[in-house]
Motif scaffolding. Structure first.
Motif, PDB file in Angstrom:
ATOM      1  N   MET A 165     -55.108 -16.681  37.071  1.00 27.71           N
ATOM      2  CA  MET A 165     -54.099 -15.883  35.506  1.00 27.71           C
ATOM      3  C   MET A 165     -55.373 -17.138  34.612  1.00 27.71           C
ATOM      4  SD  MET A 165     -50.787 -17.884  37.544  1.00 27.71           S
ATOM      5  CE  MET A 165     -50.152 -18.351  35.970  1.00 27.71           C
ATOM      6  N   ARG A 166     -56.126 -18.008  34.804  1.00 27.62           N
ATOM      7  CA  ARG A 166     -56.536 -18.062  33.931  1.00 27.62           C
ATOM      8  C   ARG A 166     -57.597 -17.335  33.322  1.00 27.62           C
ATOM      9  NH1 ARG A 166     -61.219 -20.664  32.139  1.00 27.62           N
ATOM     10  NH2 ARG A 166     -61.668 -21.886  30.692  1.00 27.62           N
ATOM     11  N   TRP A 167     -58.343 -16.382  34.364  1.00 23.27           N
ATOM     12  CA  TRP A 167     -59.143 -15.297  33.671  1.00 23.27           C
ATOM     13  C   TRP A 167     -58.547 -14.293  32.622  1.00 23.27           C
ATOM     14  CZ3 TRP A 167     -62.408 -14.058  39.169  1.00 23.27           C
ATOM     15  CH2 TRP A 167     -62.303 -14.760  39.336  1.00 23.27           C
ATOM     16  N   SER A 168     -56.724 -14.419  32.813  1.00 23.60           N
ATOM     17  CA  SER A 168     -56.183 -13.027  32.482  1.00 23.60           C
ATOM     18  C   SER A 168     -55.699 -13.675  30.817  1.00 23.60           C
ATOM     19  CB  SER A 168     -55.397 -12.803  32.454  1.00 23.60           C
ATOM     20  OG  SER A 168     -54.232 -13.929  32.525  1.00 23.60           O
ATOM     21  N   ARG A 169     -56.382 -14.722  30.190  1.00 20.75           N
ATOM     22  CA  ARG A 169     -55.811 -15.261  29.355  1.00 20.75           C
ATOM     23  C   ARG A 169     -55.917 -14.618  27.757  1.00 20.75           C
ATOM     24  NH1 ARG A 169     -60.711 -17.496  29.985  1.00 20.75           N
ATOM     25  NH2 ARG A 169     -62.620 -18.856  29.177  1.00 20.75           N
ATOM     26  N   ASN A 170     -57.448 -14.333  27.598  1.00 20.09           N
ATOM     27  CA  ASN A 170     -56.660 -13.229  26.397  1.00 20.09           C
ATOM     28  C   ASN A 170     -57.039 -11.591  26.861  1.00 20.09           C
ATOM     29  OD1 ASN A 170     -58.622 -15.524  25.106  1.00 20.09           O
ATOM     30  ND2 ASN A 170     -60.256 -15.570  26.098  1.00 20.09           N
ATOM     31  N   MET A 171     -56.287 -11.418  28.043  1.00 17.08           N
ATOM     32  CA  MET A 171     -56.140 -10.026  28.220  1.00 17.08           C
ATOM     33  C   MET A 171     -54.969  -9.488  27.261  1.00 17.08           C
ATOM     34  SD  MET A 171     -56.648  -9.407  32.429  1.00 17.08           S
ATOM     35  CE  MET A 171     -56.282  -7.816  32.550  1.00 17.08           C
ATOM     36  N   PRO A 172     -54.851  -8.579  27.057  1.00 20.75           N
ATOM     37  CA  PRO A 172     -53.582  -7.992  26.184  1.00 20.75           C
ATOM     38  C   PRO A 172     -52.621  -8.892  26.302  1.00 20.75           C
ATOM     39  CG  PRO A 172     -55.019  -6.013  27.015  1.00 20.75           C
ATOM     40  CD  PRO A 172     -55.750  -7.340  27.699  1.00 20.75           C
ATOM     41  N   ARG A 173     -51.607  -8.236  28.162  1.00 20.67           N
ATOM     42  CA  ARG A 173     -50.901  -9.617  28.581  1.00 20.67           C
ATOM     43  C   ARG A 173     -51.076 -10.144  29.457  1.00 20.67           C
ATOM     44  NH1 ARG A 173     -45.398  -7.070  30.661  1.00 20.67           N
ATOM     45  NH2 ARG A 173     -43.991  -8.532  30.758  1.00 20.67           N
ATOM     46  N   PRO A 174     -51.229 -11.606  29.096  1.00 21.10           N
ATOM     47  CA  PRO A 174     -52.252 -12.291  30.125  1.00 21.10           C
ATOM     48  C   PRO A 174     -51.154 -12.512  31.350  1.00 21.10           C
ATOM     49  CG  PRO A 174     -51.838 -13.756  27.737  1.00 21.10           C
ATOM     50  CD  PRO A 174     -51.342 -12.291  27.742  1.00 21.10           C
ATOM     51  N   ALA A 175     -50.753 -13.092  32.138  1.00 22.40           N
ATOM     52  CA  ALA A 175     -50.409 -13.777  33.573  1.00 22.40           C
ATOM     53  C   ALA A 175     -49.315 -14.573  32.622  1.00 22.40           C
ATOM     54  CB  ALA A 175     -51.026 -14.538  34.751  1.00 22.40           C
ATOM     55  N   THR A 176     -49.349 -15.465  32.231  1.00 27.61           N
ATOM     56  CA  THR A 176     -48.099 -15.943  31.403  1.00 27.61           C
ATOM     57  C   THR A 176     -48.038 -16.076  30.703  1.00 27.61           C
ATOM     58  OG1 THR A 176     -50.098 -17.036  29.626  1.00 27.61           O
ATOM     59  CG2 THR A 176     -50.157 -18.816  31.431  1.00 27.61           C
ATOM     60  N   ALA A 177     -47.482 -14.879  30.682  1.00 32.26           N
ATOM     61  CA  ALA A 177     -46.594 -13.395  29.451  1.00 32.26           C
ATOM     62  C   ALA A 177     -45.084 -13.454  30.432  1.00 32.26           C
ATOM     63  CB  ALA A 177     -47.046 -12.214  29.397  1.00 32.26           C
ATOM     64  N   TRP A 178     -45.263 -13.266  32.282  1.00 35.10           N
ATOM     65  CA  TRP A 178     -44.623 -13.879  32.752  1.00 35.10           C
ATOM     66  C   TRP A 178     -43.467 -15.195  33.041  1.00 35.10           C
ATOM     67  CZ3 TRP A 178     -48.008 -10.435  33.530  1.00 35.10           C
ATOM     68  CH2 TRP A 178     -47.913  -8.667  33.520  1.00 35.10           C
ATOM     69  N   PRO A 179     -42.827 -15.229  32.700  1.00 34.50           N
ATOM     70  CA  PRO A 179     -41.692 -16.638  32.776  1.00 34.50           C
ATOM     71  C   PRO A 179     -42.494 -17.553  34.324  1.00 34.50           C
ATOM     72  CG  PRO A 179     -40.388 -14.856  32.990  1.00 34.50           C
ATOM     73  CD  PRO A 179     -41.736 -13.920  32.883  1.00 34.50           C
ATOM     74  N   ALA A 180     -41.765 -17.246  35.574  1.00 41.57           N
ATOM     75  CA  ALA A 180     -42.301 -17.825  36.375  1.00 41.57           C
ATOM     76  C   ALA A 180     -43.436 -18.203  36.566  1.00 41.57           C
ATOM     77  CB  ALA A 180     -41.641 -17.427  37.965  1.00 41.57           C
ATOM     78  N   LEU A 181     -44.545 -17.500  36.178  1.00 40.83           N
ATOM     79  CA  LEU A 181     -45.774 -17.289  36.072  1.00 40.83           C
ATOM     80  C   LEU A 181     -46.574 -18.363  34.912  1.00 40.83           C
ATOM     81  CD1 LEU A 181     -48.075 -13.731  36.575  1.00 40.83           C
ATOM     82  CD2 LEU A 181     -46.974 -16.247  38.130  1.00 40.83           C
ATOM     83  N   GLN A 182     -45.983 -18.390  34.338  1.00 36.54           N
ATOM     84  CA  GLN A 182     -46.185 -19.962  32.624  1.00 36.54           C
ATOM     85  C   GLN A 182     -45.820 -21.292  34.053  1.00 36.54           C
ATOM     86  OE1 GLN A 182     -46.902 -19.320  29.012  1.00 36.54           O
ATOM     87  NE2 GLN A 182     -46.833 -21.661  29.799  1.00 36.54           N
ATOM     88  N   LYS A 183     -44.358 -21.022  34.198  1.00 38.60           N
ATOM     89  CA  LYS A 183     -43.754 -22.665  34.791  1.00 38.60           C
ATOM     90  C   LYS A 183     -44.853 -22.864  35.479  1.00 38.60           C
ATOM     91  CE  LYS A 183     -40.108 -24.125  36.941  1.00 38.60           C
ATOM     92  NZ  LYS A 183     -38.548 -23.265  37.439  1.00 38.60           N
ATOM     93  N   TYR A 184     -45.323 -21.510  37.151  1.00 37.80           N
ATOM     94  CA  TYR A 184     -46.437 -21.877  37.194  1.00 37.80           C
ATOM     95  C   TYR A 184     -47.992 -23.029  37.107  1.00 37.80           C
ATOM     96  CZ  TYR A 184     -49.404 -20.885  41.858  1.00 37.80           C
ATOM     97  OH  TYR A 184     -50.138 -21.059  42.640  1.00 37.80           O
ATOM     98  N   ALA A 185     -47.934 -21.710  36.085  1.00 35.15           N
ATOM     99  CA  ALA A 185     -49.066 -22.671  35.426  1.00 35.15           C
ATOM    100  C   ALA A 185     -48.968 -24.099  34.904  1.00 35.15           C
ATOM    101  CB  ALA A 185     -49.767 -21.349  34.133  1.00 35.15           C
ATOM    102  N   ASP A 186     -48.593 -24.252  34.219  1.00 36.56           N
ATOM    103  CA  ASP A 186     -48.105 -25.493  33.924  1.00 36.56           C
ATOM    104  C   ASP A 186     -48.098 -26.459  34.751  1.00 36.56           C
ATOM    105  OD1 ASP A 186     -47.373 -24.750  30.703  1.00 36.56           O
ATOM    106  OD2 ASP A 186     -45.465 -24.445  31.073  1.00 36.56           O
ATOM    107  N   MET A 187     -47.524 -26.810  36.013  1.00 34.56           N
ATOM    108  CA  MET A 187     -47.567 -27.235  36.852  1.00 34.56           C
ATOM    109  C   MET A 187     -49.342 -26.898  38.086  1.00 34.56           C
ATOM    110  SD  MET A 187     -45.445 -26.546  40.252  1.00 34.56           S
ATOM    111  CE  MET A 187     -46.573 -25.110  41.128  1.00 34.56           C
ATOM    112  N   MET A 188     -49.829 -26.063  38.066  1.00 30.19           N
ATOM    113  CA  MET A 188     -50.986 -26.265  38.670  1.00 30.19           C
ATOM    114  C   MET A 188     -51.993 -27.407  37.606  1.00 30.19           C
ATOM    115  SD  MET A 188     -51.120 -25.476  41.286  1.00 30.19           S
ATOM    116  CE  MET A 188     -51.953 -25.101  41.846  1.00 30.19           C
ATOM    117  N   ARG A 189     -51.733 -26.951  35.729  1.00 30.38           N
ATOM    118  CA  ARG A 189     -52.820 -27.546  34.998  1.00 30.38           C
ATOM    119  C   ARG A 189     -52.527 -28.906  34.861  1.00 30.38           C
ATOM    120  NH1 ARG A 189     -52.153 -23.306  30.441  1.00 30.38           N
ATOM    121  NH2 ARG A 189     -50.190 -23.552  30.983  1.00 30.38           N
ATOM    122  N   ALA A 190     -51.178 -29.174  35.744  1.00 33.41           N
ATOM    123  CA  ALA A 190     -51.303 -30.681  35.284  1.00 33.41           C
ATOM    124  C   ALA A 190     -51.534 -31.542  36.655  1.00 33.41           C
ATOM    125  CB  ALA A 190     -50.291 -31.248  35.266  1.00 33.41           C
ATOM    126  N   ARG A 191     -52.225 -30.845  37.745  1.00 33.19           N
ATOM    127  CA  ARG A 191     -53.255 -31.321  39.151  1.00 33.19           C
ATOM    128  C   ARG A 191     -54.252 -31.689  38.274  1.00 33.19           C
ATOM    129  NH1 ARG A 191     -50.957 -28.941  43.528  1.00 33.19           N
ATOM    130  NH2 ARG A 191     -52.025 -29.197  45.453  1.00 33.19           N
TER     131      ARG A 191
END
Ligand SMILES: N[C@@H](CCC(=O)N[C@@H](CS)C(=O)NCC(=O)O)C(=O)O
Length: 209
Positions: free
Chosen positions: A168-194
Protein backbone atom coordinates in the motif's frame (compact mmCIF):
# COMPACT_ATOMS: atom_id res chain seq x y z
CA UNK A 1 21.37 -15.12 13.33
CA UNK A 2 19.78 -12.93 10.67
CA UNK A 3 21.24 -10.22 8.47
CA UNK A 4 18.83 -8.26 6.30
CA UNK A 5 20.10 -6.43 3.24
CA UNK A 6 17.51 -3.75 2.67
CA UNK A 7 16.75 -0.75 0.49
CA UNK A 8 14.87 2.14 2.05
CA UNK A 9 11.14 1.43 1.73
CA UNK A 10 11.79 -1.42 -0.72
CA UNK A 11 10.54 -5.03 -0.78
CA UNK A 12 12.67 -5.58 2.32
CA UNK A 13 10.32 -3.37 4.36
CA UNK A 14 7.85 -6.07 5.43
CA UNK A 15 10.72 -8.40 6.35
CA UNK A 16 12.29 -5.66 8.42
CA UNK A 17 8.95 -5.25 10.22
CA UNK A 18 8.64 -9.02 10.71
CA UNK A 19 12.12 -9.29 12.27
CA UNK A 20 11.19 -6.44 14.57
CA UNK A 21 7.93 -8.15 15.56
CA UNK A 22 9.69 -11.48 16.19
CA UNK A 23 12.00 -9.72 18.61
CA UNK A 24 15.19 -11.64 17.75
CA UNK A 25 18.48 -9.79 17.26
CA UNK A 26 19.27 -9.04 13.61
CA UNK A 27 21.81 -7.04 11.64
CA UNK A 28 20.87 -4.58 8.95
CA UNK A 29 22.92 -3.72 5.88
CA UNK A 30 21.64 -0.77 3.84
CA UNK A 31 21.83 -1.10 0.07
CA UNK A 32 21.53 2.24 -1.70
CA UNK A 33 19.35 1.33 -4.69
CA UNK A 34 19.55 4.80 -6.23
CA UNK A 35 23.33 4.61 -6.19
CA UNK A 36 23.16 1.13 -7.78
CA UNK A 37 24.78 -0.68 -4.86
CA UNK A 38 22.60 -3.71 -5.64
CA UNK A 39 24.76 -4.24 -8.73
CA UNK A 40 28.09 -4.08 -6.91
CA UNK A 41 30.23 -7.24 -7.23
CA UNK A 42 30.08 -7.74 -3.43
CA UNK A 43 26.27 -7.70 -3.39
CA UNK A 44 25.90 -9.79 -6.55
CA UNK A 45 27.97 -12.47 -4.85
CA UNK A 46 25.22 -12.95 -2.25
CA UNK A 47 22.28 -12.13 -4.56
CA UNK A 48 23.04 -12.59 -8.28
CA UNK A 49 19.64 -11.00 -9.15
CA UNK A 50 20.81 -7.67 -7.73
CA UNK A 51 17.58 -7.05 -5.82
CA UNK A 52 16.57 -6.53 -2.21
CA UNK A 53 15.70 -8.09 0.12
CA UNK A 54 18.34 -10.66 0.82
CA UNK A 55 18.16 -12.32 4.21
CA UNK A 56 21.19 -14.19 5.48
CA UNK A 57 20.16 -17.01 7.77
CA UNK A 58 23.25 -18.23 9.58
CA UNK A 59 25.31 -16.80 6.73
CA UNK A 60 23.29 -18.37 3.87
CA UNK A 61 21.42 -15.98 1.53
CA UNK A 62 17.68 -16.24 0.80
CA UNK A 63 15.48 -13.94 -1.30
CA UNK A 64 11.86 -13.10 -2.26
CA UNK A 65 9.93 -11.15 0.35
CA UNK A 66 6.86 -13.43 0.41
CA UNK A 67 9.03 -16.54 0.74
CA UNK A 68 11.06 -14.88 3.49
CA UNK A 69 7.88 -14.02 5.38
CA UNK A 70 6.77 -17.67 5.15
CA UNK A 71 10.18 -18.85 6.32
CA UNK A 72 10.20 -16.48 9.29
CA UNK A 73 6.64 -17.45 10.23
CA UNK A 74 7.68 -21.10 10.30
CA UNK A 75 10.90 -20.52 12.21
CA UNK A 76 9.16 -18.38 14.84
CA UNK A 77 5.66 -19.79 15.38
CA UNK A 78 5.30 -17.88 18.66
CA UNK A 79 5.52 -14.56 16.78
CA UNK A 80 2.06 -15.01 15.17
CA UNK A 81 3.26 -14.02 11.72
CA UNK A 82 1.01 -16.84 10.49
CA UNK A 83 -1.84 -18.91 11.95
CA UNK A 84 -1.15 -22.37 13.35
CA UNK A 85 0.56 -24.68 10.82
CA UNK A 86 -1.94 -27.10 9.32
CA UNK A 87 -5.02 -25.05 10.24
CA UNK A 88 -7.57 -23.78 7.73
CA UNK A 89 -6.56 -20.24 8.69
CA UNK A 90 -2.99 -21.11 7.67
CA UNK A 91 -4.28 -22.27 4.29
CA UNK A 92 -6.10 -18.97 3.93
CA UNK A 93 -2.88 -17.16 4.87
CA UNK A 94 -0.86 -18.97 2.15
CA UNK A 95 -3.57 -18.11 -0.36
CA UNK A 96 -3.39 -14.44 0.61
CA UNK A 97 0.41 -14.31 0.60
CA UNK A 98 0.71 -15.84 -2.87
CA UNK A 99 -2.20 -13.83 -4.30
CA UNK A 100 -0.68 -10.56 -3.08
CA UNK A 101 2.77 -11.49 -4.38
CA UNK A 102 1.25 -12.23 -7.79
CA UNK A 103 -1.27 -9.39 -8.01
CA UNK A 104 0.58 -6.64 -6.19
CA UNK A 105 4.25 -7.68 -6.05
CA UNK A 106 4.55 -8.46 -9.76
CA UNK A 107 2.52 -5.46 -10.88
CA UNK A 108 4.42 -3.04 -8.67
CA UNK A 109 7.65 -4.41 -10.12
CA UNK A 110 6.31 -3.47 -13.58
CA UNK A 111 5.10 -0.09 -12.30
CA UNK A 112 8.52 0.83 -10.92
CA UNK A 113 10.65 -1.10 -13.42
CA UNK A 114 8.72 -1.11 -16.74
CA UNK A 115 11.98 -1.70 -18.58
CA UNK A 116 11.83 -5.30 -17.27
CA UNK A 117 9.38 -5.98 -20.11
CA UNK A 118 9.09 -2.80 -22.23
CA UNK A 119 11.66 -1.12 -24.42
CA UNK A 120 10.95 2.24 -22.81
CA UNK A 121 10.21 3.46 -19.29
CA UNK A 122 7.32 5.52 -20.70
CA UNK A 123 5.22 2.73 -22.22
CA UNK A 124 1.79 4.23 -21.52
CA UNK A 125 -0.22 1.12 -22.49
CA UNK A 126 1.80 -0.91 -19.99
CA UNK A 127 1.41 1.74 -17.27
CA UNK A 128 -2.34 1.91 -17.77
CA UNK A 129 -2.70 -1.88 -17.65
CA UNK A 130 -0.55 -2.19 -14.55
CA UNK A 131 -2.36 0.67 -12.81
CA UNK A 132 -5.70 -0.99 -13.52
CA UNK A 133 -4.53 -4.30 -12.11
CA UNK A 134 -3.21 -2.67 -8.93
CA UNK A 135 -6.43 -0.68 -8.48
CA UNK A 136 -8.48 -3.80 -8.98
CA UNK A 137 -6.46 -5.49 -6.20
CA UNK A 138 -7.18 -2.51 -3.92
CA UNK A 139 -10.91 -2.78 -4.62
CA UNK A 140 -10.90 -6.51 -3.73
CA UNK A 141 -8.88 -5.98 -0.55
CA UNK A 142 -10.97 -2.98 0.48
CA UNK A 143 -14.15 -5.05 0.20
CA UNK A 144 -12.55 -7.89 2.14
CA UNK A 145 -11.48 -5.61 5.02
CA UNK A 146 -14.80 -3.77 5.08
CA UNK A 147 -16.66 -7.09 5.36
CA UNK A 148 -14.30 -8.91 7.70
CA UNK A 149 -11.57 -6.72 9.19
CA UNK A 150 -9.80 -5.22 10.87
CA UNK A 151 -6.97 -7.48 9.58
CA UNK A 152 -6.72 -9.58 6.45
CA UNK A 153 -7.54 -12.69 8.46
CA UNK A 154 -10.27 -10.98 10.45
CA UNK A 155 -9.56 -10.46 14.14
CA UNK A 156 -5.88 -11.49 14.19
CA UNK A 157 -2.96 -9.72 12.57
CA UNK A 158 -0.28 -11.65 10.66
CA UNK A 159 2.70 -11.23 8.39
CA UNK A 160 0.26 -10.88 5.48
CA UNK A 161 -0.74 -7.52 6.97
CA UNK A 162 2.89 -6.41 6.99
CA UNK A 163 3.13 -7.36 3.30
CA UNK A 164 -0.06 -5.50 2.42
CA UNK A 165 1.01 -2.38 4.32
CA UNK A 166 4.28 -2.37 2.38
CA UNK A 167 2.48 -2.72 -0.96
CA UNK A 168 0.00 0.00 0.00
CA UNK A 169 2.82 2.37 0.86
CA UNK A 170 4.30 1.89 -2.61
CA UNK A 171 1.10 3.28 -4.12
CA UNK A 172 1.32 6.59 -2.28
CA UNK A 173 2.40 8.55 -5.37
CA UNK A 174 0.17 6.72 -7.85
CA UNK A 175 -2.80 8.50 -9.46
CA UNK A 176 -5.14 6.61 -7.13
CA UNK A 177 -3.28 5.43 -4.01
CA UNK A 178 -4.54 2.53 -1.90
CA UNK A 179 -5.68 5.00 0.77
CA UNK A 180 -8.31 6.32 -1.66
CA UNK A 181 -10.35 3.23 -0.66
CA UNK A 182 -12.00 3.90 2.74
CA UNK A 183 -11.41 0.55 4.44
CA UNK A 184 -7.80 0.57 3.24
CA UNK A 185 -7.32 4.09 4.59
CA UNK A 186 -8.54 2.95 8.01
CA UNK A 187 -6.34 -0.13 7.77
CA UNK A 188 -3.26 1.95 6.87
CA UNK A 189 -3.81 4.18 9.91
CA UNK A 190 -4.06 1.11 12.14
CA UNK A 191 -0.99 -0.63 10.68
CA UNK A 192 1.19 2.49 10.68
CA UNK A 193 0.52 2.91 14.41
CA UNK A 194 2.08 -0.49 15.21
CA UNK A 195 5.33 -0.18 17.19
CA UNK A 196 7.19 -2.33 14.64
CA UNK A 197 6.05 -0.12 11.75
CA UNK A 198 6.97 3.06 13.59
CA UNK A 199 10.38 1.61 14.39
CA UNK A 200 11.25 0.63 10.83
CA UNK A 201 9.94 3.95 9.49
CA UNK A 202 12.40 5.69 11.78
CA UNK A 203 15.34 3.35 11.10
CA UNK A 204 14.84 3.52 7.31
CA UNK A 205 14.24 7.29 7.57
CA UNK A 206 11.02 7.01 5.55
CA UNK A 207 9.00 10.12 4.85
CA UNK A 208 5.50 10.56 3.45
CA UNK A 209 4.54 7.25 5.17
N1 LIG B 1 9.78 -10.30 -5.96
C1 LIG B 1 10.85 -9.66 -5.25
C2 LIG B 1 11.05 -8.26 -5.79
C3 LIG B 1 12.34 -7.65 -5.34
C4 LIG B 1 12.55 -6.30 -6.01
O1 LIG B 1 12.15 -6.07 -7.16
N2 LIG B 1 13.21 -5.39 -5.28
C5 LIG B 1 13.48 -4.07 -5.80
C6 LIG B 1 13.21 -3.00 -4.75
S1 LIG B 1 11.54 -2.97 -4.25
C7 LIG B 1 14.96 -3.97 -6.17
O2 LIG B 1 15.80 -4.58 -5.57
N3 LIG B 1 15.24 -3.13 -7.17
C8 LIG B 1 16.56 -2.84 -7.59
C9 LIG B 1 16.79 -3.23 -9.02
O3 LIG B 1 16.01 -3.99 -9.60
O4 LIG B 1 17.80 -2.76 -9.56
C10 LIG B 1 10.54 -9.63 -3.74
O5 LIG B 1 9.37 -9.50 -3.38
O6 LIG B 1 11.48 -9.76 -2.93
Amino acid sequence: MYTLYYGRGAASLAIHAALQEIGVPYDLVAIDLEAGQQRSPEYLRINPQGKVPTLLIDGKPFTESAALMMMLAERHPQSNLAPLAGSLARAQWYELMVTMANNLGNNFRLWFYPADVASTNQDSALRTAVQQRIESAWATLDARLAANGPYLLGGTSSGADLMLTMYMRWSRNMPRPATAWPALQKYADMMRARPSWRHITEVEALTGW
